[in-house]
Motif scaffolding. Structure first.
Motif, mmCIF file in Angstrom:
data_model
loop_
_atom_site.group_PDB
_atom_site.id
_atom_site.type_symbol
_atom_site.label_atom_id
_atom_site.label_comp_id
_atom_site.label_asym_id
_atom_site.label_seq_id
_atom_site.Cartn_x
_atom_site.Cartn_y
_atom_site.Cartn_z
ATOM 1 N N TYR A 53 39.252 30.167 47.744
ATOM 2 C CA TYR A 53 38.757 28.742 47.309
ATOM 3 C C TYR A 53 38.071 27.834 48.290
ATOM 4 O O TYR A 53 37.169 27.186 48.212
ATOM 5 N N LEU A 54 38.700 28.049 49.485
ATOM 6 C CA LEU A 54 38.119 27.338 50.710
ATOM 7 C C LEU A 54 36.852 27.798 51.061
ATOM 8 O O LEU A 54 35.896 26.981 51.332
ATOM 9 N N ARG A 55 36.372 29.045 50.850
ATOM 10 C CA ARG A 55 35.136 29.575 51.122
ATOM 11 C C ARG A 55 34.237 28.899 50.218
ATOM 12 O O ARG A 55 33.037 28.647 50.579
ATOM 13 N N TYR A 56 34.351 29.043 48.836
ATOM 14 C CA TYR A 56 33.318 28.774 48.060
ATOM 15 C C TYR A 56 33.342 27.229 47.405
ATOM 16 O O TYR A 56 32.759 26.783 46.517
ATOM 17 N N SER A 57 34.559 26.678 47.552
ATOM 18 C CA SER A 57 34.634 25.434 47.191
ATOM 19 C C SER A 57 33.832 24.225 47.981
ATOM 20 O O SER A 57 33.636 24.485 49.136
#
Length: 791
Positions: A53-57
């Motif tokens: 989530y952190l990578r692609y948000s």
């Protein structure tokens, strides 16, 4: 267990059910440690999901700004405001709260959205997600006209060839040249090429309505007052692109300040326009009044009514004085005429003081007086007949005639002068009498002129003041801090998201375990028993392998020790009676009646007691089969008289002190067989021959066989199997206990799993030197405390 609750009363064991004092921390910890692998898997999965989530948000940044507002109540002064106060043209009161609402207004945000065309956003496709682009774009869309209500539309623009691009919407596509004006369903747009190179093959352009874009940015905007003691306003805007957020917030501030100045200028312009209109009217009115004054002066031949009035008064006095002088002269002339005509005065001189100031008359009076003096001298030396005297008399007579003639002429001249002066005096008096009326009229006209003139001058002064005020107008607020984005995004918070992933990794399996236990219909822990029935729990038996766990190698296992604990507790239950007949029953089949009955008989036999095990589950007998004993003859054949009593009892093969009565062939009417008189004879015989009678009866929740046998039993062991028995079935034990249908009923919890760690209180580990066989250590077993022996 025996020292807990057992008291004897009316032939029953009465005990208080254990109270549920809430979650047991030790129990919770054991449950967590038991399913450590589940928690590990979910922690890894949830942490990986949080990282993904952190990578692609898309990170969200907070852009902040601060302004200072002129607030009359809080003293938020701004430079130059004293000029406006001195001019006293505008007296607008300000409030920070009002300005906050203005900054939040839709109209202000709509100007920003329209000016920056924020309803149009640009994206590029990535491998996982699309990312918004702002600034340094190879092209831009400028909407020349846009419909008010449009649906969210996505266009794809890709360069094709030299100077052309392809515009795609759904399945429709068209080619056009850069800087062309296109008529689209949303409106008229001009696609301008900026000259920057295309870094991507295609760009996605999302177009929304102005209203939707305004609503979106209003939700992202936060305007608040830090506290009520200051006149500053803090503004923040949430944005995915810091540069775009700074531009939006700065544009909002500039639009707000410009609108504030425009409001003041609009007031000034309207004031100046009003003054100009009034000046035209006042000028016309003043010009008309001045024309009236001119006409009034011309018609009345007045230059200066005050000076002329003064001259009239002075002229009137002078005329009266001159008239009086003429009248005096007339009187003098009349007096002289009378004096000269009087014969008695012929010898006298004419008084010189009464002589009229006329050269001719004065000359005559002097000659006359000289001749009189000459005659008097002559008369002193001569007589009247003297020729010289006579000559003088003649001269005197001639002179008197001349004086009379001269006085008459002078009298007429004076009379004419008096008449003229009287006319002039009358005319002057008439003019003087007309002065008050003319002066009143003139004063009225002059007053109107003065009022119009003062109003004209006042308007001219106010117009200049308004013009000066307009040039010195400033915004009601000033920017303290320009819009600036935070260096790091405030959402998503990396540490918080990762921590949340770990928490969810722990919470999900914990919640699953809790809900599984909460909604489970079966008995999973001791608390499920104590909360649903008042019947006391006598013992808990672990999971055993095989039919017998109390003999041979298995005699040293924890399960064998639990049967020894059951034997000890059972002695407390039957301590006041000689015959000790114990019936074993349950709610349904498969709860371990045969297993418990067989091992209970074995453990009692091991203690030196003579025990008989009765296989009284006539419907589904299992003991004989499991022990490998011939079951062709048994209770069913005995009840019908085919098997004698001595032949009925046979060795069990478990122990020398343990005997067995099998069920025999399955009869069609088990309950009727139990009611036969031979059954009572059998139990009388067994009570005389054996120390303990163990009855393996049918499930009481299915048939009434156990209730028929209850009259022969001294105590009842009601089996509850862990993970098998339904909680609702515990109501059967409650009914039996309260209505005294079963003697000395106690519950035995069977098949407690060691891996369940549900803390029944009779665990498998012993540290009391019993020489029990050590249990195999499990992973993380060193952190788990072994449960103590119950009883």
């Amino acid at each position: 267990m025996a020292d807990q609750i057992f008291t004897r009363g009316n032939g029953y064991i009465v005990g208080e059910p254990e109270k549920d004092n809430g979650p047991n921390p030790r129990y919770i910890l054991d449950a967590l440690l038991e399913h450590w692998y589940l928690f590990l898997i979910f922690v890894v999965l949830c942490t990986a999901a949080a990282w993904g989530y952190l990578r692609y948000s898309t990170p969200v940044y907070k852009v902040s700004a601060k302004i200072l507002v002129k607030d009359d109540e809080k003293g938020g002064d701004i430079p130059g405001q004293e000029i406006l106060q001195q001019l006293a043209v505008f007296s607008n009161k300000s409030s920070v709260d009002n300005e906050v609402e203005i900054l939040k207004s839709r109209t202000l945000m709509q100007k920003v959205v329209t000016g920056l065309q924020l309803n149009t956003t640009y994206f590029v496709e990535g491998r996982i997600k699309e990312s918004e682009q702002y600034g340094n774009l190879p092209f831009t869309l400028h909407w020349l006209s846009l419909k008010d209500s449009i649906q969210k539309t996505i266009y794809t623009i890709a360069p094709v060839g030299e100077g052309q691009f392809e515009l795609t919407r759904g399945n429709d596509s068209r080619k056009a040249s850069w800087n062309d004006t296109l008529h689209l369903p949303e409106g008229v747009v001009k696609v301008e090429k900026s000259g920057l190179p295309f870094l991507y093959n295609a760009y996605r352009v999302k177009v929304t309505s102005i209203d939707d874009a305004v609503a979106s940015y209003q939700q992202q905007l936060d305007v608040r007052i830090p506290n009520k003691q200051v006149s500053t306003i803090d503004m923040s805007l949430n944005t995915r692109i810091p540069k775009k957020g700074e531009q939006v917030l700065n544009t909002l501030l500039n639009t707000y300040l410009k609108a504030s100045v425009e409001d003041k200028n609009r007031i000034a312009d309207s004031t100046i326009a009003f003054i100009d209109n009034r000046l035209v009217i006042v000028t016309q009115e003043l010009s008309g009044v001045e024309k009236n004054i001119q006409q009034f002066k011309q018609s009345n031949e007045i230059a200066d009514i005050a000076a002329q009035s003064k001259l009239l008064v002075e002229g009137s006095g002078e005329a009266s004085k001159q008239l009086l002088e003429q009248q005096v002269q007339l009187n003098v002339v009349n007096t002289l005429l009378g004096y000269i005509r009087d014969e008695t005065n012929n010898k006298r001189v004419v008084p010189s003081s009464l002589v009229v100031q006329d050269p001719t008359f004065v000359g005559l009076v002097q000659r006359y007086n000289n001749l009189q003096l000459e005659r008097e001298r002559l008369m002193m030396s001569s007589t009247a007949a003297n020729p010289a005297v006579v000559n003088i008399d003649q001269q005197l007579s001639s002179l008197r005639g001349d004086m009379l003639s001269n006085l008459n002429s002078l009298k007429q001249s004076i009379q004419v002068t008096i008449n003229e002066q009287e006319k002039n005096a009358t005319a002057i008096n008439q003019k003087i009498s007309q002065v008050p009326a003319k002066e009143r009229i003139f004063l009225d006209i002059s007053r109107q002129q003065s009022i119009k003139q003062e109003l004209y001058l006042f308007l001219l002064r106010k117009r200049e003041e308004s013009a000066i005020s307009k040039t010195s107008n400033m915004a009601i607020a000033r920017v303290i801090d320009d819009a600036k984005s935070d260096a790091l995004p405030f959402k998503p918070k990396r540490i918080l998201i990762l921590l949340l992933g770990v928490i969810m990794g722990v919470a999900i399996p914990a919640a699953w375990l809790y809900l599984r236990e909460l909604f489970s219909r079966r008995v999973l822990k001791k608390k499920d028993v104590t909360n649903n029935t008042p019947v006391p729990v006598l013992a808990e038996i672990g999971h055993g392998n095989g039919v017998l766990v109390t003999t041979g190698v298995e005699a040293r296992t924890p399960v064998a020790e639990q049967f020894r604990a059951l034997r000890t507790n059972l002695q407390f239950v039957l301590s006041d009676i000689t015959s000790k007949c114990v019936m074993v029953t349950s709610s349904m089949g498969g709860e371990g009646k045969t297993f418990v009955s067989t091992n209970l008989a074995s453990i009692l036999a091991l203690s030196g007691k003579k025990v008989v095990l009765m296989e009284m589950d006539l419907r589904k007998p299992k003991i004989a089969e499991r022990l490998g004993v011939n079951n062709r003859e048994g209770f069913s054949t005995y009840a019908i008289g085919k098997t004698p009593l001595p032949k009925l009892i046979q060795p069990s093969g478990i122990h020398d002190n343990c005997y067995l009565i099998t069920s025999g062939p399955v009869p069609p009417n088990p309950t009727e067989l139990l009611l036969q008189p031979r059954t009572e004879e059998l139990f009388k015989f067994l009570n005389e021959q054996f120390d303990y009678i163990i009855i393996d009866s049918a499930p009481i929740g299915l048939v009434t066989d156990a209730q028929v046998l209850a009259r022969y039993a001294d105590a009842t062991l009601y089996l509850v199997r862990h993970g098998v028995t339904f909680k609702q079935q515990l109501q059967i034990t409650k009914d039996m206990y309260l209505q005294h249908k079963l003697p000395r009923i106690n519950i035995v919890i069977n098949d407690v799993k060691t891996q369940s760690s549900y803390g029944y209180g009779y665990g498998y580990g012993y540290g009391y030197g019993y020489g029990t066989q050590p249990a195999k250590k499990r992973f993380m077993g060193r952190w788990r405390k072994k449960p103590a022996l119950n009883g």
